[in-house]
Design a protein around this motif. Structure first.
Motif, PDB file in Angstrom:
ATOM      1  N   MET A 180     -12.741  86.808  50.027  1.00  0.00           N
ATOM      2  CA  MET A 180     -12.135  86.185  49.025  1.00  0.00           C
ATOM      3  C   MET A 180     -11.102  85.025  49.108  1.00  0.00           C
ATOM      4  SD  MET A 180     -11.469  89.091  45.890  1.00  0.00           S
ATOM      5  CE  MET A 180     -10.588  87.842  44.713  1.00  0.00           C
ATOM      6  N   ALA A 181     -10.127  85.354  50.044  1.00  0.00           N
ATOM      7  CA  ALA A 181      -9.099  84.402  50.530  1.00  0.00           C
ATOM      8  C   ALA A 181      -9.909  83.076  51.037  1.00  0.00           C
ATOM      9  CB  ALA A 181      -8.123  84.824  51.360  1.00  0.00           C
ATOM     10  N   GLU A 182     -10.780  83.344  51.943  1.00  0.00           N
ATOM     11  CA  GLU A 182     -11.500  81.929  52.551  1.00  0.00           C
ATOM     12  C   GLU A 182     -12.216  81.251  51.575  1.00  0.00           C
ATOM     13  OE1 GLU A 182     -14.736  81.227  56.189  1.00  0.00           O
ATOM     14  OE2 GLU A 182     -13.509  83.131  56.127  1.00  0.00           O
ATOM     15  N   TRP A 187      -3.081  85.778  45.201  1.00  0.00           N
ATOM     16  CA  TRP A 187      -3.727  86.850  44.460  1.00  0.00           C
ATOM     17  C   TRP A 187      -4.971  87.265  45.091  1.00  0.00           C
ATOM     18  CZ3 TRP A 187      -0.799  89.463  41.599  1.00  0.00           C
ATOM     19  CH2 TRP A 187       0.377  88.908  40.710  1.00  0.00           C
ATOM     20  N   SER A 188      -5.808  86.242  45.455  1.00  0.00           N
ATOM     21  CA  SER A 188      -7.197  86.479  46.388  1.00  0.00           C
ATOM     22  C   SER A 188      -7.069  87.145  47.503  1.00  0.00           C
ATOM     23  CB  SER A 188      -7.823  85.027  46.546  1.00  0.00           C
ATOM     24  OG  SER A 188      -8.313  84.560  45.265  1.00  0.00           O
ATOM     25  N   GLY A 189      -6.055  86.793  48.399  1.00  0.00           N
ATOM     26  CA  GLY A 189      -5.588  87.376  49.517  1.00  0.00           C
ATOM     27  C   GLY A 189      -5.365  89.027  49.299  1.00  0.00           C
ATOM     28  N   LEU A 190      -4.585  88.930  48.453  1.00  0.00           N
ATOM     29  CA  LEU A 190      -3.857  90.623  47.878  1.00  0.00           C
ATOM     30  C   LEU A 190      -5.262  91.383  47.354  1.00  0.00           C
ATOM     31  CD1 LEU A 190      -1.762  92.501  47.663  1.00  0.00           C
ATOM     32  CD2 LEU A 190      -1.497  91.556  45.311  1.00  0.00           C
ATOM     33  N   LEU A 191      -6.074  90.985  46.415  1.00  0.00           N
ATOM     34  CA  LEU A 191      -6.971  91.636  46.091  1.00  0.00           C
ATOM     35  C   LEU A 191      -8.193  91.618  47.174  1.00  0.00           C
ATOM     36  CD1 LEU A 191      -7.478  90.420  42.509  1.00  0.00           C
ATOM     37  CD2 LEU A 191      -6.908  92.552  43.048  1.00  0.00           C
ATOM     38  N   GLY A 192      -8.371  90.818  48.031  1.00  0.00           N
ATOM     39  CA  GLY A 192      -9.461  90.941  49.116  1.00  0.00           C
ATOM     40  C   GLY A 192      -9.029  92.049  49.991  1.00  0.00           C
ATOM     41  N   TYR A 193      -7.815  92.201  50.284  1.00  0.00           N
ATOM     42  CA  TYR A 193      -7.423  93.186  51.213  1.00  0.00           C
ATOM     43  C   TYR A 193      -7.408  94.724  50.497  1.00  0.00           C
ATOM     44  CZ  TYR A 193      -4.019  96.269  53.808  1.00  0.00           C
ATOM     45  OH  TYR A 193      -3.458  97.379  54.610  1.00  0.00           O
TER      46      TYR A 193
END
Length: 306
Positions: free
Chosen positions: A108-110, A260-266
């Motif tokens: 998601m983050a990428e 948010w995307s990095g957090l949810l992706g993790y």
């Protein structure tokens, strides 16, 4: 549903200036956008991207028409510029479908970082479509933004994934939607624009989805409802944010979606952004912020000259 920056290219007038409330609404909107993306990514494991988008647009259309009916504003849905609204809706649809396709292959983050190149594409499109004059400073920002994308995708290396083209196409589609929004110059209200985007997206995906239909289970139907509801809530929060604060104030906070995307992706997928993704995202953010700054400077200069 929006990709890249959620900030429209024309800054609306506001009746009151409450920047802290506007910033809070914008950050909340981007959290909901990221939740919608996470639900979409979960669905891509078992459903085609077009079907995921179709489920999203089903919920989106139901909620928009329901809101218009309950508030007695169905008569407000008639557009003064239906052709431009349709073109804008096609841009919104393309940004949604292409991004969901990218989520099927990328963290998601990428995917989010790459899609944030949309402001520099807006700069390029504003010349042939809007007849704007773009100086060397903004062209330099465009070049820096593209450099940031190259850092993230790293073509020619073992880290390169051809699926990176999907968030780039998503960003280009969203850029078209933003430029058309500017060209309409506020002819229609936000309810009209959102409902047009919902209905056009639903009609087109409904025509395509039977060709690759996979019967969804209750899990997919539930996730489809989640992605539709969260993206619709996000759209309305963005509208509310712009009623409280100006675009120039809100623009920097659009990049909180990367957090948010990095957090949810993790948390959901166990993906941790690598250092190159973070570096490239930083370069793209710097380019986007400078582009927003230059546009604000040009607007202020033009206003003073009048």
């Amino acid at each position: 549903m929006t990709r890249g920056s959620t900030i429209p290219t024309n800054e609306p007038s506001i009746s009151r200036d409450r920047p802290l409330r506007g910033i809070a609404l914008m950050i909340a909107a981007l959290a909901f956008f990221s939740c919608s993306d996470a639900a979409s990514k979960l669905m891509t494991a078992s459903l085609p991207a077009v079907e995921v988008a179709w489920l999203r647009f089903c919920a989106f259309t139901f909620l928009m028409l329901g809101a218009a009916t309950l508030t007695g504003r169905l008569h407000d849905l008639q557009s003064r510029r239906p052709r431009l609204q349709t073109l804008r809706a096609l841009g919104v649809l393309g940004s949604s479908v292409f991004f969901i396709m990218g989520l099927g292959f990328l963290p998601m983050a990428e995917a989010t970082a790459i899609a944030f190149v949309s402001p520099v594409i807006v700069t390029a499109l504003s010349i042939p479509i809007l007849g704007e004059v773009v100086g060397w400073r903004r062209w330099s920002a465009v070049a820096v933004g593209l450099l940031g994308v190259l850092i993230v995708v790293r073509p020619g290396t073992g880290a390169f994934d051809t699926a990176a083209i999907f968030p780039i196409l998503s960003a280009a589609s969203w850029a078209v939607a933003l430029v058309v929004t500017r060209k309409m110059s506020g002819s229609d209200g936000p309810l009209t624009s959102l409902t047009y985007a919902a209905i056009v997206g639903l009609l087109i995906t409904s025509a395509i989805v039977p060709f690759g239909w996979v019967t969804p289970g209750w899990r997919e139907i539930g996730l489809g409802f989640v992605t539709g509801v969260t993206s619709t809530i996000a759209q309305w929060l963005v509208v509310l944010a712009f009623q409280q604060a100006r675009a120039s104030v809100l623009a920097p906070f659009s990049y909180s979606q990367l957090v948010w995307s990095g957090l949810l992706g993790y948390l959901v997928f166990g993906n941790v952004p690598d250092e190159w993704t973070l570096i490239g995202a930083g370069v793209i953010i710097a380019s986007g912020l400078y582009t927003a700054h230059r546009e604000r400077t040009v607007r202020v200069s033009s206003a003073l000259a009048k």
